[in-house]
Write an enzyme that holds these catalytic residues in place. Structure first.
Site, PDB file in Angstrom:
ATOM      1  CG  ASP A 151      37.233  23.153  27.717  1.00  0.00           C
ATOM      2  OD1 ASP A 151      37.488  24.541  27.555  1.00  0.00           O
ATOM      3  OD2 ASP A 151      37.061  22.689  28.672  1.00  0.00           O
ATOM      4  CG  HIS A 180      35.998  24.530  31.556  1.00  0.00           C
ATOM      5  ND1 HIS A 180      36.265  24.712  30.466  1.00  0.00           N
ATOM      6  CD2 HIS A 180      35.344  25.627  32.349  1.00  0.00           C
ATOM      7  CE1 HIS A 180      35.792  25.750  29.948  1.00  0.00           C
ATOM      8  NE2 HIS A 180      35.007  26.385  31.284  1.00  0.00           N
TER       9      HIS A 180
HETATM   10  N1  LIG Z   1      31.520  25.464  31.804  1.00  0.00           N
HETATM   11  C1  LIG Z   1      31.894  26.257  30.742  1.00  0.00           C
HETATM   12  O1  LIG Z   1      32.607  26.004  29.836  1.00  0.00           O
HETATM   13  C2  LIG Z   1      31.565  27.720  31.013  1.00  0.00           C
HETATM   14  C3  LIG Z   1      31.521  28.582  29.807  1.00  0.00           C
HETATM   15  C4  LIG Z   1      31.051  29.904  29.956  1.00  0.00           C
HETATM   16  C5  LIG Z   1      30.526  30.439  31.243  1.00  0.00           C
HETATM   17  N2  LIG Z   1      30.871  29.527  32.329  1.00  0.00           N
HETATM   18  C6  LIG Z   1      30.180  29.922  33.569  1.00  0.00           C
HETATM   19  O2  LIG Z   1      28.672  29.914  33.576  1.00  0.00           O
HETATM   20  C7  LIG Z   1      28.458  30.969  34.786  1.00  0.00           C
HETATM   21  C8  LIG Z   1      27.215  31.771  34.059  1.00  0.00           C
HETATM   22  O3  LIG Z   1      27.613  32.782  33.059  1.00  0.00           O
HETATM   23  P1  LIG Z   1      26.623  33.790  32.450  1.00  0.00           P
HETATM   24  O4  LIG Z   1      27.513  34.386  31.453  1.00  0.00           O
HETATM   25  O5  LIG Z   1      25.548  33.142  31.895  1.00  0.00           O
HETATM   26  O6  LIG Z   1      26.392  34.617  33.632  1.00  0.00           O
HETATM   27  P2  LIG Z   1      25.360  35.843  33.774  1.00  0.00           P
HETATM   28  O7  LIG Z   1      25.640  36.751  35.071  1.00  0.00           O
HETATM   29  O8  LIG Z   1      24.864  36.320  32.559  1.00  0.00           O
HETATM   30  O9  LIG Z   1      24.075  34.953  34.301  1.00  0.00           O
HETATM   31  C9  LIG Z   1      24.135  34.142  35.537  1.00  0.00           C
HETATM   32  C10 LIG Z   1      22.668  34.040  35.817  1.00  0.00           C
HETATM   33  O10 LIG Z   1      22.574  33.325  37.202  1.00  0.00           O
HETATM   34  C11 LIG Z   1      21.577  33.880  37.912  1.00  0.00           C
HETATM   35  N3  LIG Z   1      21.815  33.506  39.361  1.00  0.00           N
HETATM   36  C12 LIG Z   1      22.743  34.101  40.373  1.00  0.00           C
HETATM   37  N4  LIG Z   1      22.444  33.419  41.360  1.00  0.00           N
HETATM   38  C13 LIG Z   1      21.480  32.543  41.361  1.00  0.00           C
HETATM   39  C14 LIG Z   1      20.736  31.585  42.118  1.00  0.00           C
HETATM   40  N5  LIG Z   1      21.170  31.432  43.524  1.00  0.00           N
HETATM   41  N6  LIG Z   1      19.788  30.849  41.409  1.00  0.00           N
HETATM   42  C15 LIG Z   1      19.451  31.009  40.442  1.00  0.00           C
HETATM   43  N7  LIG Z   1      20.257  31.601  39.656  1.00  0.00           N
HETATM   44  C16 LIG Z   1      20.932  32.433  39.973  1.00  0.00           C
HETATM   45  C17 LIG Z   1      21.732  35.364  37.604  1.00  0.00           C
HETATM   46  O11 LIG Z   1      20.907  35.909  38.184  1.00  0.00           O
HETATM   47  C18 LIG Z   1      21.674  35.504  36.149  1.00  0.00           C
HETATM   48  O12 LIG Z   1      20.689  35.566  35.438  1.00  0.00           O
HETATM   49  C19 LIG Z   1      29.514  31.742  35.205  1.00  0.00           C
HETATM   50  O13 LIG Z   1      30.010  31.076  36.204  1.00  0.00           O
HETATM   51  C20 LIG Z   1      30.432  31.304  34.192  1.00  0.00           C
HETATM   52  O14 LIG Z   1      31.838  31.166  34.500  1.00  0.00           O
HETATM   53  C21 LIG Z   1      31.062  28.375  32.176  1.00  0.00           C
HETATM   54  O1  LIG Z   2      36.319  31.710  30.599  1.00  0.00           O
HETATM   55  C1  LIG Z   2      35.313  31.707  31.297  1.00  0.00           C
HETATM   56  O2  LIG Z   2      35.503  32.187  32.132  1.00  0.00           O
HETATM   57  C2  LIG Z   2      33.968  31.218  30.886  1.00  0.00           C
HETATM   58  C3  LIG Z   2      34.329  29.704  30.149  1.00  0.00           C
HETATM   59  O3  LIG Z   2      34.867  28.738  31.387  1.00  0.00           O
HETATM   60  C4  LIG Z   2      35.183  29.379  29.074  1.00  0.00           C
HETATM   61  O4  LIG Z   2      35.648  28.607  28.685  1.00  0.00           O
HETATM   62  O5  LIG Z   2      34.655  30.499  28.100  1.00  0.00           O
END
Ligand SMILES: NC(=O)c1ccc[n+]([C@@H]2O[C@H](COP(=O)([O-])OP(=O)(O)OC[C@H]3O[C@@H](n4cnc5c(N)ncnc54)[C@H](O)[C@@H]3O)[C@@H](O)[C@H]2O)c1
Ligand SMILES: O=C(O)C[C@H](O)C(=O)O
Length: 336
Positions: A151, A180
């Site tokens: 953010d 967030h």
């Molecule tokens: N905090 C933030 O600002 C922010 C920003 C972007 C995304 N996110 C969040 O991050 C998370 C991941 O996003 P992504 O795009 O990398 O998703 P993705 O699906 O590409 O990757 C997630 C990974 O987690 C793994 N996984 C699932 N269950 C698991 C377990 N029990 N143990 C270990 N690994 C496991 C999957 O196999 C996969 O490789 C989502 O929840 C997304 O919303 C948060």
């Molecule tokens: O928007 C989403 O779900 C992923 C992440 O939290 C973001 O802010 O990009």
């Protein structure tokens, strides 16, 4: 000597985040865990000529415990991302259980590690981790962080764009507080290190605020069913993790924004609750972090009436999100 671990390391965020951590010379060990593909990701990264020794594990044969053994910093991007029409709160159905189980694993093998939670909904997944630790009598609020850096990164970029000079984006600092997701993300644009143009009227201020609050939606829409922010998140996650790693290894205190339990600094937390006007347990704000974790929760400082209003709108949703995470009972996952 720092061991960093990524849980969810084969994913859209996990892989580029692991790459960025591998380029940090302070990291001497990098542990990668996922339910798929980590041996391949680890083999690939292990050829990069930097100090970190890389190992990748899968669930069989106590893979999680092997990955976590000796961890100083554990970063969790495991879980499902959004698609268009899905809210972060909708992800709770699946991600709550994933984060819960991983937290149990960390508490068992590396209970003193700094835990950085990326998995959404961050407003709720951080309380889930705290409750797991509390049940085991191992909760240290100074070492649990919700990663809200993206953010702040977005706010810097969008303000620099507004100023018509993207080269300034590395210098622009805008405090972003609250939580967030959507309205819980509160940019304090009045306190931007680089003031907005004087001709910036209320309509433009509201539009810029909304863009920062809903920046994640822009990426979800553009990816059109193929997930949410991964590369910008890996950049932001590495920025935050590298600060923690520096604080850990250098004994130096650093300031970074994060979503923390307000008991992490009882005095600072109590003062912040007064500023917010509500007895919340968690809030994202600038925190001072040292080798033992959170040292100080810093005050919000001077707010405009509009920013007060934004915080007023954030509090009910944040309260509900925190409650949902804190009262989560582990049951088998349902599909989003
Ligand atoms: N905090 C933030 O600002 C922010 C920003 C972007 C995304 N996110 C969040 O991050 C998370 C991941 O996003 P992504 O795009 O990398 O998703 P993705 O699906 O590409 O990757 C997630 C990974 O987690 C793994 N996984 C699932 N269950 C698991 C377990 N029990 N143990 C270990 N690994 C496991 C999957 O196999 C996969 O490789 C989502 O929840 C997304 O919303 C948060
Ligand atoms: O928007 C989403 O779900 C992923 C992440 O939290 C973001 O802010 O990009």
């Amino acid at each position: 000597m720092v061991k960093a671990v990524v849980l969810g390391a084969a994913g859209g965020i996990g892989q580029p985040l692991a790459l960025l951590l591998k380029t940090n010379p302070l990291v001497t060990e990098l542990g990668l865990y996922d339910i798929v593909n980590t041996p391949g990701v680890a083999a690939d990264l292990s050829h990069i000529a930097t100090p970190a020794k890389v190992e990748g594990y899968l669930p069989p044969d106590s893979g999680l415990a092997k990955t976590l053994k000796g961890a100083d910093v554990v970063i969790i991007p495991a879980g499902v991302p959004r698609k268009p029409g899905v809210t972060r709160d909708d992800l709770f159905k699946i991600n709550a259980g994933i984060v819960h189980d991983l937290a149990q694993g960390i508490a068992a093998t590396a209970p003193d590690a700094f835990v950085l939670v990326i998995s959404n909904p961050v407003n709720s997944t951080v309380p889930i981790v705290a409750e797991v630790y509390k049940k085991l009598g191992k909760f240290n609020p100074k070492r649990l962080f919700g990663v809200t850096t993206l953010d702040v990164v977005r706010a810097s970029t969008f303000v620099a764009e507004t100023l018509g000079d993207l080269s300034k984006s590395t210098e622009v600092v805008v405090p972003v507080v609250g939580g967030h997701s959507g309205v819980t993300i509160v940019p304090l644009l009045s306190r931007s290190s680089h003031p907005l143009p004087t001709a910036f009227d209320t309509e433009k201020l509201e539009a810029l605020t909304k863009r920062i609050q809903f920046g994640g939606d822009e990426v979800v829409k553009a990816k059109d069913g193929n997930g949410s922010a991964t590369l910008s998140m890996a950049y932001a996650g590495a920025e935050f993790a590298n600060k923690i790693i520096k604080a850990l290894s250098g004994g130096e205190s650093l300031i970074a924004p994060s979503y923390v339990h307000l008991d992490a600094d009882k005095e600072g937390g109590a003062a912040l609750k007064k500023e917010i006007g509500k007895e919340l347990d968690y809030f994202s704000t600038n925190v001072q972090i040292g080798p033992d974790g959170v040292e100080k929760i810093l005050p919000l400082g001077k707010l405009t009436d509009y920013e007060r209003q934004l915080i007023g709108s954030a509090v009910p949703e944040l309260t509900a999100n925190i409650e949902k995470g804190a009262t989560f009972q582990r049951t088998p996952a349902a599909k989003v």
